[in-house]
Design a protein around this motif. Sequence first.
Motif, PDB file in Angstrom:
ATOM      1  N   SER A 170       0.747  -1.147  -0.038  1.00 41.27           N
ATOM      2  CA  SER A 170      -0.102   0.114  -0.039  1.00 41.27           C
ATOM      3  C   SER A 170       1.015   1.198  -0.014  1.00 41.27           C
ATOM      4  O   SER A 170       0.281   2.341   0.098  1.00 41.27           O
ATOM      5  N   TRP A 171       2.181   0.852   0.323  1.00 34.72           N
ATOM      6  CA  TRP A 171       3.054   2.247   0.192  1.00 34.72           C
ATOM      7  C   TRP A 171       3.136   2.603  -1.320  1.00 34.72           C
ATOM      8  O   TRP A 171       4.235   2.222  -2.092  1.00 34.72           O
ATOM      9  N   ASN A 172       2.761   3.804  -1.823  1.00 37.14           N
ATOM     10  CA  ASN A 172       2.889   4.175  -3.161  1.00 37.14           C
ATOM     11  C   ASN A 172       3.225   5.742  -3.093  1.00 37.14           C
ATOM     12  O   ASN A 172       3.652   6.192  -2.005  1.00 37.14           O
ATOM     13  N   ARG A 173       3.445   6.117  -4.071  1.00 38.23           N
ATOM     14  CA  ARG A 173       4.100   7.578  -4.286  1.00 38.23           C
ATOM     15  C   ARG A 173       3.099   8.436  -3.322  1.00 38.23           C
ATOM     16  O   ARG A 173       3.899   9.335  -2.638  1.00 38.23           O
ATOM     17  N   SER A 174       1.917   8.517  -3.364  1.00 39.30           N
ATOM     18  CA  SER A 174       1.122   9.468  -2.934  1.00 39.30           C
ATOM     19  C   SER A 174       1.173   9.228  -1.322  1.00 39.30           C
ATOM     20  O   SER A 174       1.258  10.100  -0.484  1.00 39.30           O
ATOM     21  N   ALA A 175       1.164   8.059  -0.733  1.00 36.04           N
ATOM     22  CA  ALA A 175       1.412   7.531   0.502  1.00 36.04           C
ATOM     23  C   ALA A 175       2.736   8.179   1.009  1.00 36.04           C
ATOM     24  O   ALA A 175       2.908   8.629   2.326  1.00 36.04           O
ATOM     25  N   GLY A 176       3.806   7.946   0.346  1.00 36.69           N
ATOM     26  CA  GLY A 176       5.144   8.456   0.723  1.00 36.69           C
ATOM     27  C   GLY A 176       5.032   9.568   0.931  1.00 36.69           C
ATOM     28  O   GLY A 176       5.781  10.394   1.938  1.00 36.69           O
ATOM     29  N   LEU A 177       4.657  10.507   0.002  1.00 42.07           N
ATOM     30  CA  LEU A 177       4.526  12.102   0.186  1.00 42.07           C
ATOM     31  C   LEU A 177       3.856  12.481   1.515  1.00 42.07           C
ATOM     32  O   LEU A 177       4.203  13.602   1.982  1.00 42.07           O
ATOM     33  N   ARG A 178       2.677  11.970   1.715  1.00 36.95           N
ATOM     34  CA  ARG A 178       1.960  12.316   2.650  1.00 36.95           C
ATOM     35  C   ARG A 178       2.804  12.043   3.960  1.00 36.95           C
ATOM     36  O   ARG A 178       3.067  12.754   4.985  1.00 36.95           O
ATOM     37  N   ALA A 179       3.405  10.753   3.943  1.00 35.40           N
ATOM     38  CA  ALA A 179       4.178  10.469   5.297  1.00 35.40           C
ATOM     39  C   ALA A 179       5.383  11.400   5.494  1.00 35.40           C
ATOM     40  O   ALA A 179       5.915  11.777   6.671  1.00 35.40           O
ATOM     41  N   ARG A 180       6.037  12.125   4.414  1.00 37.39           N
ATOM     42  CA  ARG A 180       7.166  12.809   4.349  1.00 37.39           C
ATOM     43  C   ARG A 180       6.892  14.359   5.010  1.00 37.39           C
ATOM     44  O   ARG A 180       7.163  14.900   5.642  1.00 37.39           O
ATOM     45  N   VAL A 181       5.377  14.603   4.565  1.00 36.99           N
ATOM     46  CA  VAL A 181       4.923  15.775   4.938  1.00 36.99           C
ATOM     47  C   VAL A 181       4.534  15.836   6.471  1.00 36.99           C
ATOM     48  O   VAL A 181       5.038  16.556   7.215  1.00 36.99           O
ATOM     49  N   ALA A 182       3.960  14.772   6.958  1.00 32.82           N
ATOM     50  CA  ALA A 182       3.695  14.468   8.221  1.00 32.82           C
ATOM     51  C   ALA A 182       5.013  14.506   9.053  1.00 32.82           C
ATOM     52  O   ALA A 182       5.027  14.954  10.548  1.00 32.82           O
ATOM     53  N   ASP A 183       6.237  13.833   8.617  1.00 32.60           N
ATOM     54  CA  ASP A 183       7.492  13.675   9.080  1.00 32.60           C
ATOM     55  C   ASP A 183       8.007  15.081   9.570  1.00 32.60           C
ATOM     56  O   ASP A 183       8.508  15.367  10.620  1.00 32.60           O
ATOM     57  N   ARG A 184       7.751  15.800   8.589  1.00 33.42           N
ATOM     58  CA  ARG A 184       8.447  17.415   8.749  1.00 33.42           C
ATOM     59  C   ARG A 184       7.565  18.106   9.848  1.00 33.42           C
ATOM     60  O   ARG A 184       8.055  18.823  10.170  1.00 33.42           O
ATOM     61  N   LEU A 185       6.418  17.943   9.712  1.00 36.66           N
ATOM     62  CA  LEU A 185       5.388  18.684  10.574  1.00 36.66           C
ATOM     63  C   LEU A 185       5.679  18.221  12.168  1.00 36.66           C
ATOM     64  O   LEU A 185       5.801  19.120  12.966  1.00 36.66           O
ATOM     65  N   ALA A 186       5.774  16.852  12.183  1.00 37.39           N
ATOM     66  CA  ALA A 186       6.304  16.412  13.501  1.00 37.39           C
ATOM     67  C   ALA A 186       7.345  17.117  13.962  1.00 37.39           C
ATOM     68  O   ALA A 186       7.569  17.192  15.226  1.00 37.39           O
ATOM     69  N   GLY A 187       8.531  16.925  13.151  1.00 35.84           N
ATOM     70  CA  GLY A 187       9.830  17.560  13.430  1.00 35.84           C
ATOM     71  C   GLY A 187       9.655  18.730  14.005  1.00 35.84           C
ATOM     72  O   GLY A 187      10.278  19.416  15.057  1.00 35.84           O
ATOM     73  N   ARG A 188       8.817  19.639  13.112  1.00 41.63           N
ATOM     74  CA  ARG A 188       8.899  21.369  13.674  1.00 41.63           C
ATOM     75  C   ARG A 188       8.002  21.364  14.989  1.00 41.63           C
ATOM     76  O   ARG A 188       8.439  22.135  15.719  1.00 41.63           O
ATOM     77  N   ILE A 189       7.157  20.653  15.177  1.00 45.20           N
ATOM     78  CA  ILE A 189       6.275  20.938  16.473  1.00 45.20           C
ATOM     79  C   ILE A 189       7.047  20.260  17.730  1.00 45.20           C
ATOM     80  O   ILE A 189       7.006  21.097  18.678  1.00 45.20           O
ATOM     81  N   SER A 190       7.951  19.409  17.362  1.00 45.07           N
ATOM     82  CA  SER A 190       8.731  18.840  18.661  1.00 45.07           C
ATOM     83  C   SER A 190      10.036  19.413  18.488  1.00 45.07           C
ATOM     84  O   SER A 190      11.008  18.824  19.291  1.00 45.07           O
ATOM     85  N   SER A 191      10.569  20.482  17.832  1.00 42.47           N
ATOM     86  CA  SER A 191      11.829  21.152  17.682  1.00 42.47           C
ATOM     87  C   SER A 191      12.713  19.830  17.156  1.00 42.47           C
ATOM     88  O   SER A 191      14.013  19.975  17.522  1.00 42.47           O
ATOM     89  N   TYR A 192      12.281  18.797  16.434  1.00 40.35           N
ATOM     90  CA  TYR A 192      12.914  17.822  15.718  1.00 40.35           C
ATOM     91  C   TYR A 192      13.378  16.922  16.585  1.00 40.35           C
ATOM     92  O   TYR A 192      14.621  16.288  16.535  1.00 40.35           O
ATOM     93  N   SER A 193      12.739  16.761  17.762  1.00 40.47           N
ATOM     94  CA  SER A 193      13.125  15.734  18.836  1.00 40.47           C
ATOM     95  C   SER A 193      12.449  14.503  18.581  1.00 40.47           C
ATOM     96  O   SER A 193      12.638  13.658  19.074  1.00 40.47           O
TER      97      SER A 193
END
Length: 350
Positions: free
Chosen positions: A86-109
């Motif tokens: 189920s990991w396709n291009r769009s799922a990967g893109l969404r996950a990378r966006v979520a990862d960047r948001l999580a990093g910003r919110i947690s000061s990348y911790s």
Amino acid sequence: MRVGILSYPMLFQREGGLQVQVRETIAALNHLDPCMSAELVDPSRQQLAEFDLIHVFSAFNGNVRLVESAADLGLPVVLSPLVAPSWNRSAGLRARVADRLAGRISSYSLQTSYAQTKRALQLADLVIALGEAEREAIVSGFLTDRAKIRIFPNGVSRQFFTAQPEQFRHRTGIVGPFALCVGAISPYKNQLGLAHALAGSELPLVLIGPVAREDHAYLQNVLKSPWVRWMGALEHHDPLLASAFAAASVVALPSRGEIFPLSVLEALAAGTPVVMTQDSALHIDGAEQILRKVAWNDAAGLREAMVALASRPPQRASVQALVEAFTWQRVAAQVADCYRELVPEAHGAV
């Protein structure tokens, strides 16, 4: 060559396809070449530096730390990631966006599991996918270099090819046609949907598999259907399990998703046709009429396919022929070639 095999710490606290894959791969590797020694690593007592190469099974559950540690030591790393199709291009893109948001919110911790899996795939020297669908998921979803991915399907233990139905029928008293589902009892595996799909079909359903504490209520809901019988969990090497596959009229695996389910290969090796989820990396050429794929939530399609196969069963030998090449010895030979490619100077040393 000394090969260290690792996965997550709780791996063998339950039984499933990954556990079988690890055990059978190690056993086949050690029978293949007297100059190669493969063993499970105990990180609490052994150093990774003691080995010539590290093979990590599963890219999840924190296993990126194993890959990082081996890479830091300069050891070649082979990774069998078990990435869902189920990991396709769009799922990967969404996950990378979520990862960047999580990093910003947690000061990348904070780092997401997606980021850890992606890093494990990038650090590995060679990645082994179980099928074309998994390879595409690794490339599209995690942006992994296609050139370092090899495809080696799982094998089937020999006892399933020689299984006979008499032991199961004698033990259970079931003499007529029945459907079989083997796997952990859980909403993800969808036994309740399977039971509802078979309601009124005159095809009883037998379930084999463990149930976690949090899924006991789910199991009780499944067992409210009078045509469902649960036999509990059986060890993979138990002859009764192989006999159950041979006795069944059809095997079902209507999970929400599967990577390369061993239970399907084992059913086919026993000569029994299968209906399974279409969300899987498993593909066998020429098996379309014997290995039917339907959407996990398509109750009508599931019922139709199972009743059709049970009422007009294919010849057992023709079913078994589909998976004759799926042996753990063949898997081990392919994997060993990869090891030698990565550590040519260690060939001939134990």
